[in-house]
Scaffold this motif. Structure first.
Motif, PDB file in Angstrom:
ATOM      1  N   ILE A 178       0.831  -1.205   0.000  1.00 34.36           N
ATOM      2  CA  ILE A 178       0.000   0.000   0.000  1.00 34.36           C
ATOM      3  C   ILE A 178       0.867   1.257   0.000  1.00 34.36           C
ATOM      4  N   ILE A 179       2.001   1.217   0.696  1.00 31.74           N
ATOM      5  CA  ILE A 179       2.901   2.379   0.677  1.00 31.74           C
ATOM      6  C   ILE A 179       3.416   2.617  -0.739  1.00 31.74           C
ATOM      7  N   TYR A 180       3.804   1.553  -1.417  1.00 33.59           N
ATOM      8  CA  TYR A 180       4.293   1.708  -2.789  1.00 33.59           C
ATOM      9  C   TYR A 180       3.187   2.196  -3.721  1.00 33.59           C
ATOM     10  N   SER A 181       2.003   1.615  -3.604  1.00 33.14           N
ATOM     11  CA  SER A 181       0.911   1.947  -4.523  1.00 33.14           C
ATOM     12  C   SER A 181       0.408   3.375  -4.315  1.00 33.14           C
ATOM     13  N   GLU A 182       0.426   3.846  -3.084  1.00 32.85           N
ATOM     14  CA  GLU A 182      -0.064   5.192  -2.791  1.00 32.85           C
ATOM     15  C   GLU A 182       1.024   6.253  -2.878  1.00 32.85           C
ATOM     16  N   SER A 183       2.279   5.878  -2.576  1.00 34.78           N
ATOM     17  CA  SER A 183       3.305   6.917  -2.452  1.00 34.78           C
ATOM     18  C   SER A 183       4.684   6.466  -2.926  1.00 34.78           C
ATOM     19  N   GLY A 184       4.719   5.525  -3.855  1.00 33.52           N
ATOM     20  CA  GLY A 184       5.994   5.015  -4.340  1.00 33.52           C
ATOM     21  C   GLY A 184       6.881   6.070  -4.968  1.00 33.52           C
ATOM     22  N   ASN A 185       6.276   7.153  -5.463  1.00 38.66           N
ATOM     23  CA  ASN A 185       7.049   8.236  -6.080  1.00 38.66           C
ATOM     24  C   ASN A 185       7.241   9.422  -5.142  1.00 38.66           C
ATOM     25  N   GLN A 186       6.914   9.242  -3.864  1.00 37.46           N
ATOM     26  CA  GLN A 186       7.032  10.308  -2.878  1.00 37.46           C
ATOM     27  C   GLN A 186       8.311  10.135  -2.060  1.00 37.46           C
ATOM     28  N   PRO A 187       8.748  11.186  -1.344  1.00 35.95           N
ATOM     29  CA  PRO A 187       9.946  11.040  -0.509  1.00 35.95           C
ATOM     30  C   PRO A 187       9.703  10.071   0.643  1.00 35.95           C
ATOM     31  N   LEU A 188      10.776   9.663   1.301  1.00 34.57           N
ATOM     32  CA  LEU A 188      10.659   8.702   2.386  1.00 34.57           C
ATOM     33  C   LEU A 188       9.684   9.173   3.460  1.00 34.57           C
ATOM     34  N   SER A 189       9.717  10.462   3.782  1.00 35.31           N
ATOM     35  CA  SER A 189       8.797  10.986   4.796  1.00 35.31           C
ATOM     36  C   SER A 189       7.349  10.782   4.403  1.00 35.31           C
ATOM     37  N   GLY A 190       7.048  10.945   3.105  1.00 34.88           N
ATOM     38  CA  GLY A 190       5.687  10.735   2.626  1.00 34.88           C
ATOM     39  C   GLY A 190       5.292   9.273   2.640  1.00 34.88           C
ATOM     40  N   LYS A 191       6.252   8.404   2.361  1.00 39.64           N
ATOM     41  CA  LYS A 191       5.978   6.958   2.414  1.00 39.64           C
ATOM     42  C   LYS A 191       5.649   6.532   3.845  1.00 39.64           C
ATOM     43  N   VAL A 192       6.465   6.980   4.791  1.00 35.43           N
ATOM     44  CA  VAL A 192       6.204   6.631   6.190  1.00 35.43           C
ATOM     45  C   VAL A 192       4.863   7.209   6.633  1.00 35.43           C
ATOM     46  N   ALA A 193       4.527   8.388   6.151  1.00 36.52           N
ATOM     47  CA  ALA A 193       3.251   9.011   6.509  1.00 36.52           C
ATOM     48  C   ALA A 193       2.068   8.140   6.102  1.00 36.52           C
ATOM     49  N   VAL A 194       2.121   7.564   4.911  1.00 39.16           N
ATOM     50  CA  VAL A 194       1.053   6.657   4.480  1.00 39.16           C
ATOM     51  C   VAL A 194       1.008   5.440   5.401  1.00 39.16           C
ATOM     52  N   GLY A 195       2.183   4.928   5.767  1.00 39.64           N
ATOM     53  CA  GLY A 195       2.222   3.825   6.718  1.00 39.64           C
ATOM     54  C   GLY A 195       1.611   4.212   8.055  1.00 39.64           C
ATOM     55  N   ASN A 196       1.864   5.441   8.497  1.00 40.30           N
ATOM     56  CA  ASN A 196       1.268   5.925   9.744  1.00 40.30           C
ATOM     57  C   ASN A 196      -0.248   5.937   9.685  1.00 40.30           C
ATOM     58  N   VAL A 197      -0.810   6.323   8.535  1.00 42.54           N
ATOM     59  CA  VAL A 197      -2.258   6.330   8.373  1.00 42.54           C
ATOM     60  C   VAL A 197      -2.817   4.927   8.614  1.00 42.54           C
ATOM     61  N   VAL A 198      -2.187   3.956   7.992  1.00 40.11           N
ATOM     62  CA  VAL A 198      -2.648   2.571   8.149  1.00 40.11           C
ATOM     63  C   VAL A 198      -2.590   2.157   9.617  1.00 40.11           C
ATOM     64  N   MET A 199      -1.468   2.420  10.269  1.00 39.16           N
ATOM     65  CA  MET A 199      -1.307   2.000  11.657  1.00 39.16           C
ATOM     66  C   MET A 199      -2.275   2.738  12.588  1.00 39.16           C
ATOM     67  N   ASN A 200      -2.533   4.002  12.309  1.00 38.42           N
ATOM     68  CA  ASN A 200      -3.501   4.745  13.121  1.00 38.42           C
ATOM     69  C   ASN A 200      -4.894   4.156  12.979  1.00 38.42           C
ATOM     70  N   ARG A 201      -5.219   3.685  11.790  1.00 41.69           N
ATOM     71  CA  ARG A 201      -6.520   3.047  11.590  1.00 41.69           C
ATOM     72  C   ARG A 201      -6.592   1.702  12.307  1.00 41.69           C
TER      73      ARG A 201
END
Length: 286
Positions: A178-201
């Motif tokens: 999901i991190i790759y599919s949503e933010s594979g072209n984003q910086p590392l901070s943006g990738k971790v942010a998407v991961g944070n969304v998942v974990m918060n949910r």
């Protein structure tokens, strides 16, 4: 890559995708550094109650204690083998393999990825890491004594639990996808942010309580994450896998957010949730 669904579809399914904390508060945001203190004396540190002997080259960067990787590693394990090449230092002991590369916001320790918000630093040829990060890699416990600005370290097993047994393979697979599919072209901070969304949910009672469950949540017939139905057709890039591991280790670039969408998009979250920050091409909401 975008996390937003059609705004009307989002409205119908009660969906959201976001993240928190102002960009200036993001731990992974590149910021101007403040070097507060430096010291060539080892007296600020004790290891198992004994004063450290080596020259730690201690420095405080934005309130974080950094020391020489070579010096502290050899204090923690006198048998440590240390190799340096092209801005990368590798420490090897019987219990640990630790690799640090200048400029990276993480180190690799026994196949695990430990978050270094301020980045690994090469200061005049001396590889500097947060004291706490080195201690964690060696499975040691560090205590910072603010009153006198001293550090005490208590040794543990000599090496952090390896990644192959620490990471749950199923969780890592789905989070990387999901991190790759949503933010594979984003910086590392943006990738971790998407991961944070998942974990918060996962932690919220409003969503499924597993990583796979959150990612494949399709209440009302709509997937919460637009790429979800095609995930297994994708292969995450290396940085997306690293971002997933960092997230599983507890790295956070924005707190408490459960919603995000493409920057500037009029989506359900942008209309109904408080704006937190924008990282590259994604805006995050609380």
């Amino acid at each position: 890559m975008g996390a937003a669904l059609d705004s009307e579809a989002v409205n119908k399914q009660g969906e959201i995708v976001a993240l928190e904390v102002a960009a200036t508060d993001s731990p992974m945001r590149a910021a101007e550094e403040t070097v507060e203190t430096t010291s060539a004396e080892p007296s600020f540190m004790t290891i198992d109650g004994v004063a450290a002997r080596g020259d730690m080259h201690e420095a405080m960067y934005n309130g974080i204690s950094y020391v020489s990787l070579r010096a502290l590693a050899t204090e923690l394990d006198s048998t440590a083998s240390i190799q340096a090449s092209g801005g990368t230092v590798t420490v090897k002991t019987a219990e640990l393999t630790l690799t640090a590369t200048a400029g990276k916001q993480y180190v690799e320790a026994n196949g695990r990825y430990l978050y270094v918000p301020g980045g690994v630093k090469d200061v005049g040829g001396i590889m500097m890491l947060p004291t706490r990060t080195i201690a964690e890699a060696f499975d040691a416990t560090m205590v910072w004594h603010a009153a006198d600005k001293t550090v005490s370290i208590t040794c543990g097993s000599g090496g952090i639990k390896p990644g192959e047994t620490f990471y749950n393979a199923e969780d890592l697979k789905w989070l990387s996808l999901i991190i790759y599919s949503e933010s594979g072209n984003q910086p590392l901070s943006g990738k971790v942010a998407v991961g944070n969304v998942v974990m918060n949910r996962v932690r919220s009672s409003l969503f499924p309580n597993t990583i796979k469950g959150v990612i494949l949540d399709n209440r009302g017939g709509f997937y919460q994450f637009a790429p979800a139905e095609r995930l297994l057709q994708r292969t995450p890039n290396a940085e997306s896998v690293i971002a997933a591991k960092l997230t599983l280790e507890g790295a956070v670039t924005v707190n408490k957010a459960m919603y995000f969408c493409t920057k500037g998009l009029n989506c359900w979250a942008s209309r109904n949730r408080p704006y937190i920050t924008t990282i590259a091409n994604h805006s995050f909401y609380g």
